[in-house]
Design a protein around this motif. Sequence first.
Motif, PDB file in Angstrom:
ATOM      1  N   GLN A   1       3.579   0.363   9.353  1.00  0.00           N
ATOM      2  CA  GLN A   1       3.155   1.706   8.980  1.00  0.00           C
ATOM      3  C   GLN A   1       3.270   1.919   7.476  1.00  0.00           C
ATOM      4  O   GLN A   1       2.509   2.678   6.880  1.00  0.00           O
TER       5      GLN A   1
ATOM      6  N   GLN B   1      -4.794  -1.751   5.207  1.00  0.00           N
ATOM      7  CA  GLN B   1      -4.982  -0.742   6.242  1.00  0.00           C
ATOM      8  C   GLN B   1      -6.287  -1.049   6.976  1.00  0.00           C
ATOM      9  O   GLN B   1      -6.968  -2.014   6.654  1.00  0.00           O
ATOM     10  N   TYR B   2      -6.639  -0.229   7.937  1.00  0.00           N
ATOM     11  CA  TYR B   2      -7.948  -0.396   8.558  1.00  0.00           C
ATOM     12  C   TYR B   2      -8.621   0.958   8.738  1.00  0.00           C
ATOM     13  O   TYR B   2      -7.958   1.993   8.849  1.00  0.00           O
TER      14      TYR B   2
ATOM     15  N   VAL C   1      -8.702   6.615   8.206  1.00  0.00           N
ATOM     16  CA  VAL C   1      -7.835   5.498   7.841  1.00  0.00           C
ATOM     17  C   VAL C   1      -6.620   5.528   8.760  1.00  0.00           C
ATOM     18  O   VAL C   1      -6.011   6.578   8.990  1.00  0.00           O
TER      19      VAL C   1
ATOM     20  N   THR D   1      -2.830   3.751  10.126  1.00  0.00           N
ATOM     21  CA  THR D   1      -1.652   3.004   9.710  1.00  0.00           C
ATOM     22  C   THR D   1      -1.335   1.947  10.760  1.00  0.00           C
ATOM     23  O   THR D   1      -1.905   1.941  11.861  1.00  0.00           O
TER      24      THR D   1
ATOM     25  N   ARG E   1      -2.797   1.911  -1.658  1.00  0.00           N
ATOM     26  CA  ARG E   1      -2.925   2.662  -0.421  1.00  0.00           C
ATOM     27  C   ARG E   1      -4.130   3.589  -0.488  1.00  0.00           C
ATOM     28  O   ARG E   1      -4.399   4.226  -1.504  1.00  0.00           O
TER      29      ARG E   1
END
Length: 316
Positions: A146, A152-153, A234, A236, A302
Motif C-alpha cells: 500500500q 501503482q496500477y 489509481v 494501492t 506516487r
Amino acid sequence: MPTSMPCPSIRIPIELLTQSSFAQFGTVIENPAHSNAPRSQRLPPPDAVSANQGTALKFLDVAHMSNLYNLAPSKKPARAVMNMFVCAPRDLRPHEPSESMPSSWGDIDFDDDDDYGDGDRQLFDVQILERHPFTTQTFIPMGLSQTDRHTQYLVIVAPTLPASASRRNTGRPPPYPTPNIKKQKSIKDIFARARPSPFTNEAAPPPGTFSRLHPSQRPKGPGLPDLKNLRAFVATGNQAVTYGAGTWHAPMVVVGDRPVDFVVVQFANGVGIEDCQEITLVPDKDAEEGIAIQVDSDSAGRVLVKAGVRSVKAKL
C-alpha cells in the motif's frame, strides 16, 4: 481483428479508487481499516465474524461474483478459472499542452504546473477496451505494498451506451447480439401474473431475477462504451478490484518501476466471443490525440489524484 469505433480527443484525470466512486462498475476489495476514502465517503463495511480460533476477522461476501453464461447464445456452461497475469509497467508519453478536456471534469486545468511541483507529468493513451459480458473478473495484486511509492496500477472503465446510441456512433448495429430471452405464454403463466395469483399466496409479483442482483452484477447490454464518461482510478497495493459482468475496461495498466503480479478470477466457457469482447479506439480524423489519461506524479513517484475524492494536491 477487434471491432473499432471512433473516439474524440479527451484527457481524463485520475481519481482515487473507492467503493462509492467505483460502485457502478464493480467492487473494490480492501480491508475497511486501511481504506483511503474519507470517512464521510466510506460505505458500511461488509459483515464480519471471528475466525481462526479468534485470531482473525473474516469479512463476508466482499465481492459480487456473477456467472451469467446461461444468457450466452451458445448456452455452453462455464467454469470458474483462476489465472495469473504478470503485468509490466506501461509506456507513457510526455505531457503536451492540449485544449481537449474531459466532459465530466471540464473545470480542471491540466496545464497548471502548480499542482505537481517537482514531479512528473505524462500521458497514457487508451487504445483498446474489453469486456466479459457474462462474468465478473477480479484482479488481485500480489507483492505490491500500500505504501509503494514507485509502482501503482490504474483501473480504467467506461459505462455502456444503449444499443440505439451505439448504432448511431458507428453507423452499424452493435457488434454483439443481445441474448434472446423466451417469454412464457402459457395460460398458466398468464393467470400467474394476476394478483392475488391463483397458483400462489403471494400478493405481489416476485422480484425479477436481475432486480435481486447488485447493480454491478446486472447485464450491461450489447452497447458500445460511453467514451465521454470514461473514468480512471489509481489503486494501492492493498486493493483488489472486481469488474462487473459486461463492464467495459482497459487491460490492466501498471505505472511505475516494476511489473505487478495479478491473480485473476472469473468464469469462462471457452467460446471466445462470449468470454471476452474487444474494441479498438480510433481517433476521429479531426481529433488531436484520442483518449489519454493524465498521469501526474510527485517527486517520490506516487500518482497524484486530480479529480473526485481527495483531488488535485492529494497524494495516496
